[in-house]
Design an enzyme around this catalytic site. Structure first.
Site, PDB file in Angstrom:
ATOM      1  N   HIS A 188      -9.451   0.910   5.181  1.00  0.00           N
ATOM      2  CA  HIS A 188      -8.164   1.138   5.848  1.00  0.00           C
ATOM      3  C   HIS A 188      -8.368   2.062   7.046  1.00  0.00           C
ATOM      4  O   HIS A 188      -9.212   2.964   7.013  1.00  0.00           O
ATOM      5  CB  HIS A 188      -7.165   1.749   4.860  1.00  0.00           C
ATOM      6  CG  HIS A 188      -5.772   1.744   5.389  1.00  0.00           C
ATOM      7  ND1 HIS A 188      -5.314   2.697   6.268  1.00  0.00           N
ATOM      8  CD2 HIS A 188      -4.745   0.884   5.197  1.00  0.00           C
ATOM      9  CE1 HIS A 188      -4.055   2.415   6.592  1.00  0.00           C
ATOM     10  NE2 HIS A 188      -3.688   1.320   5.946  1.00  0.00           N
TER      11      HIS A 188
ATOM     12  N   GLU B 138      -4.994  -5.008  10.691  1.00  0.00           N
ATOM     13  CA  GLU B 138      -3.996  -3.959  10.870  1.00  0.00           C
ATOM     14  C   GLU B 138      -4.265  -3.235  12.188  1.00  0.00           C
ATOM     15  O   GLU B 138      -5.079  -2.290  12.224  1.00  0.00           O
ATOM     16  CB  GLU B 138      -4.066  -2.959   9.709  1.00  0.00           C
ATOM     17  CG  GLU B 138      -3.778  -3.572   8.357  1.00  0.00           C
ATOM     18  CD  GLU B 138      -3.234  -2.548   7.376  1.00  0.00           C
ATOM     19  OE1 GLU B 138      -2.161  -2.798   6.808  1.00  0.00           O
ATOM     20  OE2 GLU B 138      -3.852  -1.481   7.195  1.00  0.00           O
TER      21      GLU B 138
ATOM     22  N   ASN C 124       0.864  -1.183   0.000  1.00  0.00           N
ATOM     23  CA  ASN C 124       0.000   0.000   0.000  1.00  0.00           C
ATOM     24  C   ASN C 124       0.901   1.233   0.000  1.00  0.00           C
ATOM     25  O   ASN C 124       1.484   1.579   1.020  1.00  0.00           O
ATOM     26  CB  ASN C 124      -0.884  -0.041   1.260  1.00  0.00           C
ATOM     27  CG  ASN C 124      -1.724   1.213   1.428  1.00  0.00           C
ATOM     28  OD1 ASN C 124      -1.776   2.069   0.543  1.00  0.00           O
ATOM     29  ND2 ASN C 124      -2.388   1.319   2.570  1.00  0.00           N
ATOM     30  N   TRP C 125       0.991   1.872  -1.157  1.00  0.00           N
ATOM     31  CA  TRP C 125       1.900   3.029  -1.268  1.00  0.00           C
ATOM     32  C   TRP C 125       1.385   4.219  -0.477  1.00  0.00           C
ATOM     33  O   TRP C 125       2.112   5.176  -0.248  1.00  0.00           O
ATOM     34  CB  TRP C 125       2.044   3.459  -2.732  1.00  0.00           C
ATOM     35  CG  TRP C 125       2.705   2.465  -3.646  1.00  0.00           C
ATOM     36  CD1 TRP C 125       3.023   1.160  -3.370  1.00  0.00           C
ATOM     37  CD2 TRP C 125       3.116   2.694  -5.003  1.00  0.00           C
ATOM     38  NE1 TRP C 125       3.595   0.574  -4.470  1.00  0.00           N
ATOM     39  CE2 TRP C 125       3.667   1.495  -5.483  1.00  0.00           C
ATOM     40  CE3 TRP C 125       3.060   3.803  -5.847  1.00  0.00           C
ATOM     41  CZ2 TRP C 125       4.164   1.371  -6.784  1.00  0.00           C
ATOM     42  CZ3 TRP C 125       3.548   3.681  -7.144  1.00  0.00           C
ATOM     43  CH2 TRP C 125       4.101   2.475  -7.601  1.00  0.00           C
ATOM     44  N   LYS C 126       0.107   4.220  -0.145  1.00  0.00           N
ATOM     45  CA  LYS C 126      -0.536   5.394   0.455  1.00  0.00           C
ATOM     46  C   LYS C 126      -0.284   6.603  -0.454  1.00  0.00           C
ATOM     47  O   LYS C 126      -0.244   6.430  -1.677  1.00  0.00           O
ATOM     48  CB  LYS C 126      -0.046   5.603   1.895  1.00  0.00           C
ATOM     49  CG  LYS C 126      -0.214   4.310   2.723  1.00  0.00           C
ATOM     50  CD  LYS C 126      -0.024   4.481   4.196  1.00  0.00           C
ATOM     51  CE  LYS C 126      -0.214   3.130   4.882  1.00  0.00           C
ATOM     52  NZ  LYS C 126      -0.070   3.212   6.344  1.00  0.00           N
TER      53      LYS C 126
ATOM     54  N   GLY D 249       3.074  -1.167   4.298  1.00  0.00           N
ATOM     55  CA  GLY D 249       3.054   0.266   4.005  1.00  0.00           C
ATOM     56  C   GLY D 249       4.454   0.765   3.699  1.00  0.00           C
ATOM     57  O   GLY D 249       4.976   0.587   2.599  1.00  0.00           O
ATOM     58  N   GLY D 250       5.086   1.359   4.685  1.00  0.00           N
ATOM     59  CA  GLY D 250       6.388   1.997   4.478  1.00  0.00           C
ATOM     60  C   GLY D 250       7.415   1.136   3.747  1.00  0.00           C
ATOM     61  O   GLY D 250       8.131   1.620   2.862  1.00  0.00           O
TER      62      GLY D 250
ATOM     63  N   SER E  29       3.741  -2.073  10.295  1.00  0.00           N
ATOM     64  CA  SER E  29       5.202  -2.104  10.459  1.00  0.00           C
ATOM     65  C   SER E  29       5.824  -3.445  10.063  1.00  0.00           C
ATOM     66  O   SER E  29       6.758  -3.908  10.712  1.00  0.00           O
ATOM     67  CB  SER E  29       5.594  -1.704  11.886  1.00  0.00           C
ATOM     68  OG  SER E  29       5.165  -0.377  12.158  1.00  0.00           O
TER      69      SER E  29
ATOM     70  N   GLU F 179      -6.766   4.521   8.025  1.00  0.00           N
ATOM     71  CA  GLU F 179      -6.632   5.952   7.715  1.00  0.00           C
ATOM     72  C   GLU F 179      -7.917   6.490   7.094  1.00  0.00           C
ATOM     73  O   GLU F 179      -8.275   7.654   7.308  1.00  0.00           O
ATOM     74  CB  GLU F 179      -5.402   6.170   6.820  1.00  0.00           C
ATOM     75  CG  GLU F 179      -4.119   5.976   7.627  1.00  0.00           C
ATOM     76  CD  GLU F 179      -2.946   5.398   6.856  1.00  0.00           C
ATOM     77  OE1 GLU F 179      -2.936   5.460   5.621  1.00  0.00           O
ATOM     78  OE2 GLU F 179      -2.033   4.869   7.518  1.00  0.00           O
TER      79      GLU F 179
ATOM     80  N   GLY G 175       2.737   2.370  10.808  1.00  0.00           N
ATOM     81  CA  GLY G 175       3.650   3.498  10.646  1.00  0.00           C
ATOM     82  C   GLY G 175       4.385   3.891  11.914  1.00  0.00           C
ATOM     83  O   GLY G 175       4.977   4.965  11.987  1.00  0.00           O
TER      84      GLY G 175
HETATM   85  P1  13P Z   1       3.209   0.447   7.691  1.00  0.00           P
HETATM   86  O1  13P Z   1       3.758  -0.835   7.103  1.00  0.00           O
HETATM   87  O2  13P Z   1       3.906   1.663   7.204  1.00  0.00           O
HETATM   88  O3  13P Z   1       3.103   0.358   9.175  1.00  0.00           O
HETATM   89  O4  13P Z   1       1.692   0.593   7.139  1.00  0.00           O
HETATM   90  C1  13P Z   1       0.848  -0.476   7.236  1.00  0.00           C
HETATM   91  C2  13P Z   1      -0.390  -0.168   6.489  1.00  0.00           C
HETATM   92  O5  13P Z   1      -1.152   0.689   6.867  1.00  0.00           O
HETATM   93  C3  13P Z   1      -0.646  -0.914   5.255  1.00  0.00           C
HETATM   94  O6  13P Z   1      -1.934  -0.707   4.775  1.00  0.00           O
END
Ligand code: 13P
Length: 258
Positions: free
Chosen positions: A97, A169, A10-12, A236-237, A215, A99, A175
């Site tokens: 998600h 999640e 997930n690039w966000k 994510g990251g 993470s 967010e 994050g």
């Molecule tokens: P991180 O891997 O940056 O913690 O993000 C996880 C995430 O929200 C994937 O959708």
């Protein structure tokens, strides 16, 4: 039953056109043929779906988006329909998600309508659920997961679950560099699987993949995915750099007889 693992990125709201293209091209070159044990998905921002799709063409890497509308078409300024995503080559969409839930106020009821529209458009859905830190600390994790699952899958019958992947999640792990322990992840995933068995049936529960997100890094991916009810990772990251994402894909290869 052996569930195929999935590693999804997930690039966000990150990367630009050139960086996104380079990342996809690198991934494509490492994932030319479909791997029986691992499905790989990347979810760029809307404007880069086309360029990502071109860079992934001919590879086994699948394309997903990060959100879609609860409406099919019409006067909904700023919205993107699931049908449009399918039309530009997406196979997947992330819905619910944390967010979207916490920053944009999406409710379970809205998410369930998005799930319905995405499935109707032929997309696979990566449905995210997860508890806040305060909810975990007050022992409400399972109640929160139950509520989110029931609300987000309201009206979605068993016959449609084969296109749904759940992503657990925990919000406190997203994050933050804090990862759920393997025990915490396994326990939540097992709970989610039992929820699926109770709401649907054992066949659905056994067949549905439940990814862990929060993470995930090359260092912890393998131990998490070794848990019997953890069927992959939503990253994510660490999906933004090939040098981080590929080792997570590699960690999944080789597990579950893959
Ligand atoms: P991180 O891997 O940056 O913690 O993000 C996880 C995430 O929200 C994937 O959708």
């Amino acid at each position: 039953m052996t569930r195929q693992l999935m590693v999804a990125g997930n690039w966000k709201m990150n990367l630009d056109r050139n960086a996104g293209r380079a990342l996809c091209a690198g991934l494509a070159s490492q994932c030319r043929a479909a791997h029986p044990g691992v499905q790989v998905v990347v979810c760029p921002p809307f404007p880069y779906l086309g360029v990502a799709g071109e860079a992934l063409a001919g590879s086994a890497v699948e394309l997903g988006a990060q959100n879609s509308s609860n409406e099919v078409s019409g006067a909904f300024t700023g919205e993107v329909s699931a049908g449009m995503l399918a039309d530009v080559g997406c196979q997947w969409v992330i819905l619910g998600h944390s967010e979207r839930r916490t920053i944009f106020g999406e409710t379970d009821e809205l998410i369930s309508r998005k799930v319905d529209k995405a499935l109707a458009a032929g997309l696979g859905v990566l449905l995210c659920v997860g508890e806040l830190l305060a909810e975990r600390q007050s022992n409400q994790t399972e109640a929160v997961l139950d509520r989110q699952m029931a609300g987000s899958l309201a009206g979605i019958d068993a016959s449609r679950l084969n296109k749904v992947v759940i992503a657990y999640e925990p919000v406190w792990a997203i994050g933050t560099g804090l990862t759920a322990s393997t025990e915490q992840a396994q326990s939540a995933h097992k709970h989610l699987r039992e929820w699926l068995a109770a709401r649907y049936n054992r066949t659905v529960a056994d067949a549905t993949r439940i990814l862990y997100g929060g993470s995930v890094k090359p260092q912890n991916a393998r131990a998490l995915m070794e848990q019997p009810d953890v069927d992959g990772a939503l990253v994510g990251g660490a999906c933004l750099k090939l040098d981080d994402f590929l080792p997570i894909v590699e960690a999944a290869r080789g597990l579950r007889g893959a």
